[in-house]
Design a protein around this motif. Structure first.
Motif, short mmCIF file in Angstrom:
data_model
loop_
_atom_site.label_atom_id
_atom_site.label_comp_id
_atom_site.label_asym_id
_atom_site.label_seq_id
_atom_site.Cartn_x
_atom_site.Cartn_y
_atom_site.Cartn_z
N THR A 153 72.55 104.06 7.29
CA THR A 153 71.46 103.41 8.03
C THR A 153 70.45 103.09 6.82
O THR A 153 69.94 101.83 6.91
CB THR A 153 71.04 104.28 9.18
OG1 THR A 153 72.09 104.40 10.25
CG2 THR A 153 69.97 103.26 9.94
N TYR A 173 79.88 98.30 11.00
CA TYR A 173 78.48 98.74 10.58
C TYR A 173 78.59 100.21 10.34
O TYR A 173 77.82 100.93 9.44
CB TYR A 173 77.50 98.68 11.56
CG TYR A 173 77.13 97.20 12.04
CD1 TYR A 173 76.64 96.40 11.16
CD2 TYR A 173 78.12 96.46 13.10
CE1 TYR A 173 76.31 95.27 11.51
CE2 TYR A 173 77.80 95.11 13.27
CZ TYR A 173 76.85 94.54 12.50
OH TYR A 173 76.82 92.99 12.74
N HIS A 176 71.02 99.33 7.12
CA HIS A 176 70.59 99.04 8.46
C HIS A 176 69.15 99.10 8.98
O HIS A 176 68.89 99.81 9.90
CB HIS A 176 71.55 99.87 9.59
CG HIS A 176 73.02 99.51 9.27
ND1 HIS A 176 73.37 98.12 9.03
CD2 HIS A 176 73.91 100.30 9.13
CE1 HIS A 176 74.88 98.43 8.66
NE2 HIS A 176 75.19 99.66 8.97
N PHE A 224 71.75 101.98 16.03
CA PHE A 224 71.03 102.42 14.57
C PHE A 224 69.70 103.19 14.73
O PHE A 224 69.71 103.83 13.41
CB PHE A 224 70.68 100.93 14.00
CG PHE A 224 71.72 100.10 14.09
CD1 PHE A 224 72.76 99.96 13.01
CD2 PHE A 224 71.74 99.08 15.12
CE1 PHE A 224 73.80 99.15 13.04
CE2 PHE A 224 72.82 98.16 15.07
CZ PHE A 224 73.75 98.19 14.20
N ALA A 234 68.54 97.03 14.46
CA ALA A 234 68.75 98.04 13.07
C ALA A 234 67.66 99.37 13.53
O ALA A 234 67.23 99.53 14.69
CB ALA A 234 67.99 97.25 12.11
N ARG A 262 67.01 93.17 7.78
CA ARG A 262 67.50 92.11 8.61
C ARG A 262 66.53 91.01 8.47
O ARG A 262 66.76 89.81 8.50
CB ARG A 262 67.48 92.61 10.18
CG ARG A 262 68.51 93.93 10.11
CD ARG A 262 69.78 93.65 10.45
NE ARG A 262 70.50 94.86 10.91
CZ ARG A 262 71.50 95.40 10.37
NH1 ARG A 262 71.83 95.28 9.28
NH2 ARG A 262 72.08 96.24 11.07
#
Length: 396
Positions: A293, A252, A297, A232, A145, A302
């Motif tokens: 993002t 993604y 992300h 990312f 990420a 996460r």
């Protein structure tokens, strides 16, 4: 919550390579989620005399700090499976491991340590089936990420400092690819270990990517393209990402709308020239990539999901048989490095130096011992009795 992080401050445990992504990204994300974070160095060899000292110090720190969570990024056999079982047996600490490179490390590493953690993550969808096939149902599918603290909206191409940049070590075929672009009249500013400019501090990398019209990502690793953190980090920092393709990338980002990919050197050269000549198109894609993002992300998102899964697994573990636990005296005996081990080490190093030279020989000897060990001894490789760790602490 108090979280004890087990990994290195540095890339691959080597200070000369700069700050590692685990230290620079995972710890701040945990802090932003409201947790108290403590770091314990596990990769930098100067931090401990040997693996015995490392593991005993870890037990002492856990006893003193009493963390609710231990969050590890285990590389090889630095933390023994017996110690992980001792920590699990406490009953008050959730053990999590974030894996890297499961595309090739699953078979030699992850499948052996998975039973000793409450939760283990993977960034490879196809490996979830492998975990399940081996009866490891404590696996969580996640992905690399961007660090939330590095999020910056893109600059217009006209305000960028660099036309084309690459940030990363000069290993594999990266130098050849950059040289091939130079032959096509395209100059790439390169930053990282092995390039003339050398490594840059982690804090400087996002600004380099933001101030580049095009940021390249070479994703090849161990023979296959992989989604890595850089995928990312570039759009998160406000950069425009032009990358190798990788399996699952379209999950993604929308290719050609939020990032773009190249399939060959000729294709790469053509796309670099295209986006340099069409800055408005570049700016539109960079903005869309940044927004995707920032929304989906980040490490904050996460880790929040992974922690929730780990606590669920921790609760279910109460119904399972307790792990076998040994005392510290037994661990010391298992990790004995007496005359026989010293003789084997000396012979292995002498032979490797004759074949690979004084510089590469020690690492080659360690690698050979490891490759033989995981194939022949399996899980024992990651225990206190593991032969590679007893032979080659300095070369690990």
């Amino acid at each position: 919550m108090k979280i004890l992080c087990l990994f290195s401050e540095f890339q691959y445990g080597r200070p000369e390579l700069g700050t590692g992504i685990e230290y620079a990204a995972l710890m701040p994300a945990l802090e932003r989620l409201g947790h108290q974070v403590i770091h314990f160095e596990t990769w930098h060899k100067a931090a401990h005399a040997d693996f015995l000292e490392l593991n005993f110090r870890l037990l002492e720190v856990v006893e003193r700090e009493r963390p609710e969570v231990i969050f590890a990024v285990q590389v090889h056999y630095e933390v023994w499976t017996e110690v992980l079982d001792l920590l699990r047996a406490r009953g008050d600490t959730v053990l999590i491991n974030w894996t890297t490179d499961d595309s090739w490390k699953y078979w030699q590493f992850s499948r052996f340590i998975a039973p000793h953690y409450h939760a283990i993550s993977t960034t490879y969808p196809d490996k979830v089936e492998a975990y399940h096939r081996d009866d490891h149902f404590n696996v969580w599918l996640t992905q690399w990420a961007a660090a939330a603290q590095t999020l910056q909206p893109p600059l217009p191409a006209a305000e960028c400092t660099y036309a084309v940049s690459f940030v990363g070590a000069a290993h594999g075929d990266r130098q050849e690819r950059v040289a091939a672009l130079a032959q096509r009249g395209i100059h790439v500013e390169c930053f990282g270990h092995g390039w003339p400019s050398g490594p840059v501090e982690a804090s400087a990398i996002p600004e380099i990517m933001r101030r580049s019209v095009i940021s390249l990502n070479f994703a090849n690793s161990m023979g296959a393209n992989q989604i890595k953190a850089r995928t990312f980090e570039v759009p998160g920092a406000g950069g425009f990402l032009l990358t190798d393709p990788a399996a699952g990338l379209e999950r993604y980002y929308r290719i050609g709308e939020e990032i773009d990919v190249f399939t060959s050197l000729d294709d790469l050269g053509d796309k670099i020239r295209h986006y340099l000549a069409h800055p408005e198109e570049r700016d539109t894609i960079a903005r869309a990539g940044f927004e995707r993002t920032a929304t989906e992300h980040t490490y904050d998102a996460r880790l929040r999901e992974l922690l929730a899964f780990a606590f669920q697994q921790f609760g279910e573990a109460a119904d399972r048989p307790a792990p076998r636990v040994v005392d510290s005296g037994h661990l010391a005996r298992l990790h004995s490095r007496g005359p026989v081990i010293k003789t084997v080490r000396a012979a292995a190093l002498a032979g490797a130096r004759r074949i690979w030279g004084p510089d590469k020989g020690p690492r080659a000897a360690r690698r050979l011992a490891f490759e033989l060990s995981w194939r022949l001894a399996g899980a024992r490789t990651y225990s206190a009795a593991g032969l590679p760790g007893r032979l080659f602490y300095e070369e690990s």
